[in-house]
Design a protein around this motif. Structure first.
Motif, PDB file in Angstrom:
ATOM      1  N   SER A  66      -1.292 -14.417  -3.103  1.00  0.00           N
ATOM      2  CA  SER A  66      -0.088 -14.743  -2.340  1.00  0.00           C
ATOM      3  C   SER A  66       1.034 -13.839  -2.819  1.00  0.00           C
ATOM      4  O   SER A  66       0.913 -13.174  -3.855  1.00  0.00           O
ATOM      5  N   GLY A  67       2.132 -13.833  -2.060  1.00  0.00           N
ATOM      6  CA  GLY A  67       3.304 -13.085  -2.473  1.00  0.00           C
ATOM      7  C   GLY A  67       3.525 -11.770  -1.753  1.00  0.00           C
ATOM      8  O   GLY A  67       4.532 -11.095  -1.976  1.00  0.00           O
ATOM      9  N   GLY A  68       2.582 -11.398  -0.900  1.00  0.00           N
ATOM     10  CA  GLY A  68       2.769 -10.163  -0.155  1.00  0.00           C
ATOM     11  C   GLY A  68       3.847 -10.309   0.895  1.00  0.00           C
ATOM     12  O   GLY A  68       4.367 -11.403   1.142  1.00  0.00           O
ATOM     13  N   GLY A  69       4.196  -9.182   1.524  1.00  0.00           N
ATOM     14  CA  GLY A  69       5.218  -9.227   2.558  1.00  0.00           C
ATOM     15  C   GLY A  69       5.759  -7.854   2.860  1.00  0.00           C
ATOM     16  O   GLY A  69       5.184  -6.842   2.450  1.00  0.00           O
ATOM     17  N   SER A  73      11.193  -4.876  -4.775  1.00  0.00           N
ATOM     18  CA  SER A  73      10.206  -5.475  -5.663  1.00  0.00           C
ATOM     19  C   SER A  73       9.491  -6.628  -4.976  1.00  0.00           C
ATOM     20  O   SER A  73      10.037  -7.269  -4.072  1.00  0.00           O
ATOM     21  N   LEU A  74       8.276  -6.861  -5.420  1.00  0.00           N
ATOM     22  CA  LEU A  74       7.495  -8.023  -5.013  1.00  0.00           C
ATOM     23  C   LEU A  74       6.678  -8.477  -6.207  1.00  0.00           C
ATOM     24  O   LEU A  74       6.322  -7.653  -7.065  1.00  0.00           O
ATOM     25  N   ARG A  75       6.363  -9.774  -6.243  1.00  0.00           N
ATOM     26  CA  ARG A  75       5.439 -10.263  -7.252  1.00  0.00           C
ATOM     27  C   ARG A  75       4.282 -10.952  -6.555  1.00  0.00           C
ATOM     28  O   ARG A  75       4.482 -11.921  -5.820  1.00  0.00           O
ATOM     29  N   LEU A  76       3.107 -10.438  -6.800  1.00  0.00           N
ATOM     30  CA  LEU A  76       1.899 -11.033  -6.260  1.00  0.00           C
ATOM     31  C   LEU A  76       1.329 -12.025  -7.268  1.00  0.00           C
ATOM     32  O   LEU A  76       1.410 -11.812  -8.479  1.00  0.00           O
ATOM     33  N   SER A  77       0.753 -13.084  -6.739  1.00  0.00           N
ATOM     34  CA  SER A  77       0.065 -14.069  -7.570  1.00  0.00           C
ATOM     35  C   SER A  77      -1.371 -14.207  -7.108  1.00  0.00           C
ATOM     36  O   SER A  77      -1.672 -14.020  -5.928  1.00  0.00           O
ATOM     37  N   SER A 102      10.196  -0.843  -7.869  1.00  0.00           N
ATOM     38  CA  SER A 102      10.383   0.517  -7.358  1.00  0.00           C
ATOM     39  C   SER A 102       9.311   0.872  -6.340  1.00  0.00           C
ATOM     40  O   SER A 102       8.696   1.952  -6.403  1.00  0.00           O
ATOM     41  N   LEU A 103       9.093  -0.005  -5.411  1.00  0.00           N
ATOM     42  CA  LEU A 103       8.022   0.183  -4.431  1.00  0.00           C
ATOM     43  C   LEU A 103       8.288   1.382  -3.533  1.00  0.00           C
ATOM     44  O   LEU A 103       9.447   1.711  -3.202  1.00  0.00           O
ATOM     45  N   LYS A 104       7.198   2.037  -3.159  1.00  0.00           N
ATOM     46  CA  LYS A 104       7.253   3.221  -2.312  1.00  0.00           C
ATOM     47  C   LYS A 104       6.440   2.969  -1.042  1.00  0.00           C
ATOM     48  O   LYS A 104       5.511   2.142  -1.066  1.00  0.00           O
ATOM     49  N   PRO A 105       6.729   3.670   0.026  1.00  0.00           N
ATOM     50  CA  PRO A 105       5.934   3.486   1.251  1.00  0.00           C
ATOM     51  C   PRO A 105       4.439   3.699   1.012  1.00  0.00           C
ATOM     52  O   PRO A 105       3.615   3.017   1.651  1.00  0.00           O
ATOM     53  N   GLU A 106       4.080   4.573   0.099  1.00  0.00           N
ATOM     54  CA  GLU A 106       2.659   4.813  -0.184  1.00  0.00           C
ATOM     55  C   GLU A 106       1.992   3.670  -0.924  1.00  0.00           C
ATOM     56  O   GLU A 106       0.775   3.684  -1.123  1.00  0.00           O
ATOM     57  N   ASP A 107       2.748   2.668  -1.340  1.00  0.00           N
ATOM     58  CA  ASP A 107       2.161   1.464  -1.930  1.00  0.00           C
ATOM     59  C   ASP A 107       1.699   0.474  -0.849  1.00  0.00           C
ATOM     60  O   ASP A 107       1.083  -0.544  -1.168  1.00  0.00           O
ATOM     61  N   THR A 108       1.983   0.766   0.394  1.00  0.00           N
ATOM     62  CA  THR A 108       1.571  -0.107   1.492  1.00  0.00           C
ATOM     63  C   THR A 108       0.055  -0.214   1.545  1.00  0.00           C
ATOM     64  O   THR A 108      -0.652   0.789   1.606  1.00  0.00           O
ATOM     65  N   ALA A 109      -0.441  -1.446   1.491  1.00  0.00           N
ATOM     66  CA  ALA A 109      -1.886  -1.689   1.466  1.00  0.00           C
ATOM     67  C   ALA A 109      -2.131  -3.191   1.449  1.00  0.00           C
ATOM     68  O   ALA A 109      -1.198  -3.977   1.278  1.00  0.00           O
ATOM     69  N   VAL A 110      -3.393  -3.554   1.603  1.00  0.00           N
ATOM     70  CA  VAL A 110      -3.816  -4.920   1.312  1.00  0.00           C
ATOM     71  C   VAL A 110      -4.186  -4.954  -0.167  1.00  0.00           C
ATOM     72  O   VAL A 110      -4.963  -4.117  -0.641  1.00  0.00           O
ATOM     73  N   GLN A 151      -9.137 -12.814  -0.824  1.00  0.00           N
ATOM     74  CA  GLN A 151      -9.154 -12.374   0.566  1.00  0.00           C
ATOM     75  C   GLN A 151      -8.115 -11.280   0.842  1.00  0.00           C
ATOM     76  O   GLN A 151      -8.149 -10.648   1.899  1.00  0.00           O
ATOM     77  N   GLY A 152      -7.215 -11.072  -0.087  1.00  0.00           N
ATOM     78  CA  GLY A 152      -6.219 -10.025   0.040  1.00  0.00           C
ATOM     79  C   GLY A 152      -4.896 -10.516   0.594  1.00  0.00           C
ATOM     80  O   GLY A 152      -4.831 -11.525   1.310  1.00  0.00           O
ATOM     81  N   THR A 153      -3.839  -9.802   0.251  1.00  0.00           N
ATOM     82  CA  THR A 153      -2.508 -10.081   0.774  1.00  0.00           C
ATOM     83  C   THR A 153      -1.850  -8.749   1.138  1.00  0.00           C
ATOM     84  O   THR A 153      -1.940  -7.774   0.394  1.00  0.00           O
ATOM     85  N   GLN A 154      -1.220  -8.720   2.305  1.00  0.00           N
ATOM     86  CA  GLN A 154      -0.653  -7.471   2.812  1.00  0.00           C
ATOM     87  C   GLN A 154       0.698  -7.186   2.162  1.00  0.00           C
ATOM     88  O   GLN A 154       1.575  -8.069   2.114  1.00  0.00           O
ATOM     89  N   VAL A 155       0.854  -5.960   1.702  1.00  0.00           N
ATOM     90  CA  VAL A 155       2.144  -5.473   1.210  1.00  0.00           C
ATOM     91  C   VAL A 155       2.536  -4.280   2.067  1.00  0.00           C
ATOM     92  O   VAL A 155       1.767  -3.317   2.193  1.00  0.00           O
ATOM     93  N   THR A 156       3.706  -4.355   2.665  1.00  0.00           N
ATOM     94  CA  THR A 156       4.209  -3.265   3.500  1.00  0.00           C
ATOM     95  C   THR A 156       5.563  -2.830   2.973  1.00  0.00           C
ATOM     96  O   THR A 156       6.466  -3.658   2.845  1.00  0.00           O
ATOM     97  N   VAL A 157       5.674  -1.551   2.669  1.00  0.00           N
ATOM     98  CA  VAL A 157       6.915  -0.996   2.142  1.00  0.00           C
ATOM     99  C   VAL A 157       7.493  -0.048   3.184  1.00  0.00           C
ATOM    100  O   VAL A 157       6.861   0.947   3.550  1.00  0.00           O
TER     101      VAL A 157
END
Length: 122
Positions: free
Chosen positions: A7-10, A17-21, A85-93, A114-120
């Protein structure tokens, strides 16, 4: 069996910043080394970070070193990935995974979430 739920994607802007759990059930995570992997569209799933069961060792991909931090709370059966310090290239599941051995190799990990989507956005 170990069940893992991320959880925690978005959606976040670059430099944010984001924190995934990753919460586990079924068995205690304290017996497993834990890792985070990610997969961008059209690319292979790649290693991001890992932490030993004893919390004494952490490992990071060069692309995230200095920006991401992996941690775990064995009492809560949860693993975290703090991403700064997220970058667009960090975008992924992003996937968390459990391995019976200390490894950064995808094939060593036995259980996967099952994965969580992160979009930067830029």
């Amino acid at each position: 069996q170990v069940q893992l739920v991320e959880s925690g994607g978005g959606l976040v802007q670059a430099a944010g910043s984001l924190r995934l759990s990753c919460a586990a059930s079924g068995r205690t995570l304290s017996n497993y080394h834990m890792g985070w992997f990610r997969q961008a569209p059209g690319k292979e799933r790649e290693f991001v970070a890992a932490i030993s069961w004893s919390v004494t060792s952490t490992y990071y991909a060069d692309s995230v070193k200095g920006r991401f931090t992996i941690s775990r709370d064995n009492a809560k059966n949860t693993v975290y990935l703090q991403m700064n310090s997220l970058k667009p290239e960090d975008t992924a599941v992003y996937y968390c995974a459990a391995s019976p051995i200390r490894s950064t190799a995808r094939g060593s990990y036995r259980y996967w979430g099952q994965g969580t989507q992160v979009t930067v956005s830029s």
